[in-house]
Design an enzyme around this catalytic site. Sequence first.
Site, PDB file in Angstrom:
ATOM      1  N   GLU A 147      19.913  -2.151 -30.145  1.00 20.97           N
ATOM      2  CA  GLU A 147      18.662  -1.924 -30.573  1.00 20.97           C
ATOM      3  C   GLU A 147      18.571  -0.813 -31.533  1.00 20.97           C
ATOM      4  OE1 GLU A 147      15.468  -1.781 -30.505  1.00 20.97           O
ATOM      5  OE2 GLU A 147      15.202  -3.803 -29.032  1.00 20.97           O
ATOM      6  N   GLU A 167      15.085  -2.008 -22.446  1.00 17.66           N
ATOM      7  CA  GLU A 167      16.080  -1.470 -23.254  1.00 17.66           C
ATOM      8  C   GLU A 167      16.801  -0.120 -22.548  1.00 17.66           C
ATOM      9  OE1 GLU A 167      13.179  -2.140 -27.258  1.00 17.66           O
ATOM     10  OE2 GLU A 167      13.562   0.048 -26.341  1.00 17.66           O
ATOM     11  N   ARG A 172       3.502  -5.786 -34.134  1.00 14.62           N
ATOM     12  CA  ARG A 172       4.231  -5.035 -33.147  1.00 14.62           C
ATOM     13  C   ARG A 172       3.592  -3.451 -33.124  1.00 14.62           C
ATOM     14  NH1 ARG A 172       8.776  -7.572 -31.702  1.00 14.62           N
ATOM     15  NH2 ARG A 172       9.299  -9.617 -32.605  1.00 14.62           N
ATOM     16  N   GLU A 207      11.586  -6.650 -21.160  1.00 17.54           N
ATOM     17  CA  GLU A 207      12.550  -6.443 -22.092  1.00 17.54           C
ATOM     18  C   GLU A 207      13.059  -5.101 -22.048  1.00 17.54           C
ATOM     19  OE1 GLU A 207      11.040  -7.379 -26.010  1.00 17.54           O
ATOM     20  OE2 GLU A 207      10.558  -9.606 -25.645  1.00 17.54           O
ATOM     21  N   GLU A 258      19.810  -3.804 -25.541  1.00 22.66           N
ATOM     22  CA  GLU A 258      18.604  -4.728 -24.885  1.00 22.66           C
ATOM     23  C   GLU A 258      19.382  -5.867 -24.479  1.00 22.66           C
ATOM     24  OE1 GLU A 258      14.501  -4.990 -26.772  1.00 22.66           O
ATOM     25  OE2 GLU A 258      14.608  -7.189 -26.340  1.00 22.66           O
ATOM     26  N   HIS A 277       8.757  -3.906 -23.200  1.00 25.44           N
ATOM     27  CA  HIS A 277       7.847  -4.720 -23.384  1.00 25.44           C
ATOM     28  C   HIS A 277       7.859  -5.767 -22.511  1.00 25.44           C
ATOM     29  CE1 HIS A 277       9.037  -3.573 -27.939  1.00 25.44           C
ATOM     30  NE2 HIS A 277       8.227  -2.729 -27.083  1.00 25.44           N
ATOM     31  N   GLU A 293       1.941  -9.895 -24.399  1.00 24.45           N
ATOM     32  CA  GLU A 293       3.011  -9.106 -24.237  1.00 24.45           C
ATOM     33  C   GLU A 293       2.376  -7.606 -24.213  1.00 24.45           C
ATOM     34  OE1 GLU A 293       6.744  -7.238 -27.047  1.00 24.45           O
ATOM     35  OE2 GLU A 293       5.525  -8.914 -27.661  1.00 24.45           O
ATOM     36  N   ARG A 341       3.153  -3.759 -24.529  1.00 28.70           N
ATOM     37  CA  ARG A 341       4.233  -3.315 -25.235  1.00 28.70           C
ATOM     38  C   ARG A 341       4.358  -1.788 -24.826  1.00 28.70           C
ATOM     39  NH1 ARG A 341       6.568  -5.562 -29.218  1.00 28.70           N
ATOM     40  NH2 ARG A 341       6.912  -3.812 -30.481  1.00 28.70           N
ATOM     41  N   ASP A 376      15.906   5.457   9.367  1.00 23.17           N
ATOM     42  CA  ASP A 376      15.209   6.956   9.133  1.00 23.17           C
ATOM     43  C   ASP A 376      14.459   6.870   7.840  1.00 23.17           C
ATOM     44  OD1 ASP A 376      14.153   9.107   9.186  1.00 23.17           O
ATOM     45  OD2 ASP A 376      16.018  10.505   9.282  1.00 23.17           O
TER      46      ASP A 376
END
Length: 470
Positions: free
Chosen positions: A212, A132, A339, A130, A220, A269, A358, A360, A51
């Site tokens: 982290e 966390e 970063r 990645e 992480e 990320h 990457e 982020r 269902d």
Amino acid sequence: MTPKDVLTLAQENNVIMVDFKFIDFPGIWQNFSVPVSELEESTFEDGVGFDGSSIRGWQAINASDMLIIPDPSTAIIDPFRKYPTLSLICNIVDPITKEPYTRDPRYIAQKAVQYMKSTGVGDTVYFGPEAEFFIFDDIRFDQNAQSGYYFIDSKEGIWNSGKDEGPNLGYKPRHKEGYFPVSPTDSLEDMRTEMVTVMQKCGIHIEAQHHEVATAGQGEIDMRFAPLVEQADKLMLFKYIVKNIANQHGKTATFMPKPLFGDNGTGMHTHQSIWKDGNPLFAGSGYAGISDMALHYIGGILKHARALAALTNPTTNSYKRLVPGFEAPVNLAYSARNRSASVRIPMYSPSPKAKRVEVRFPDPSCNPYLAFAAMLMAGLDGIENKIDPGEPFDKDLYELPPEELAKVPQMPGSLDEALDSLEKDRAFLLKGNVFTADALDTWMAYKKENEIDALRLRPHPYEFFMYYDI
């Protein structure tokens, strides 16, 4: 693995039950189980009925019958069940037409990959998230007509540095100082290692694990990159393992983006690259060693980032993390190594195979099938239209003077803004019928009614602090 292989696996492990797992629209695994005697080779073609009317964001009650079709390549022995249980991830189909269900997130992800292949751009897209998370010792929350609160506790929390713990042994990470400490400050090393061990047994390739930045048990565990749909499957299994092992230790794990005030939030990320015939296509001789294709992919991500946010950062809590001036990458710029940019080109290795983009800004509250598919579609739009991402920002974006920072576009400041952006900028997602208009309309309506309006209607505890004496 073929259906016959799955039946052999079940027999070799004395399986008693078969657990069928599938994902609802917001991104939570659902399941039901049948005795192993009900599993036959034909099940992988004929499916099993259920269902669908009670699954969030799915069928209406008058069209509720649906089928799950198990994917034999996802078969594992569930590591947490008391009785030997075979676990299978499933696709959803209509029982009458046998057509895949257009609101099934896994099908949307599969269509995104097929669309990429149809363009000739590449034959494989790799994703490496990645994710966390926090591991807490206690979480209590409630909301009713006359009260509302939450209470989090962790033996690692710096707020417990003065608590009589009979005895208090100290070694609690200070706010924003939890990155990479050794034990005893990092009290969760062994638990994360246990998680890694179980993940490896379940076929997830793990590259690293660590504490982290935040206090109170932020961690992480990094998965090796894998093809898009496979990686989304693995991320769901990853979250399942993290939560269950924490639970076995009398603790609780959450992937909520911003559970703590005054400390770092939880991001995801997400590394991405396109390959063809076994060759990486993002390596080149341009900026940071990337190709024009990779540069245009970045251009697509940055152009559509505000719309992407509705799928990559899909909760009201996501925007407690994505706040300008703090740690989250809200500025829509790209850079090598930097970063503070929302898109980064990692420079760890000179190998062409390691060259990737990457992104982020996503967080792990997302439905990975939808988020990965949406990012791929944005990147493909950038490649198709040769979207120029502009000049890279190699400065610290957090330290830019206000007049310079004002020229850098930013992520939305709320889920409302993100959904408005998705309403205006959605054509790139509709290409190849990857995301249907119905799926996007349902997503936006669900989020507005069940999350934005639900929160908007309720007084916030801090409002009493600010306004009670008015």
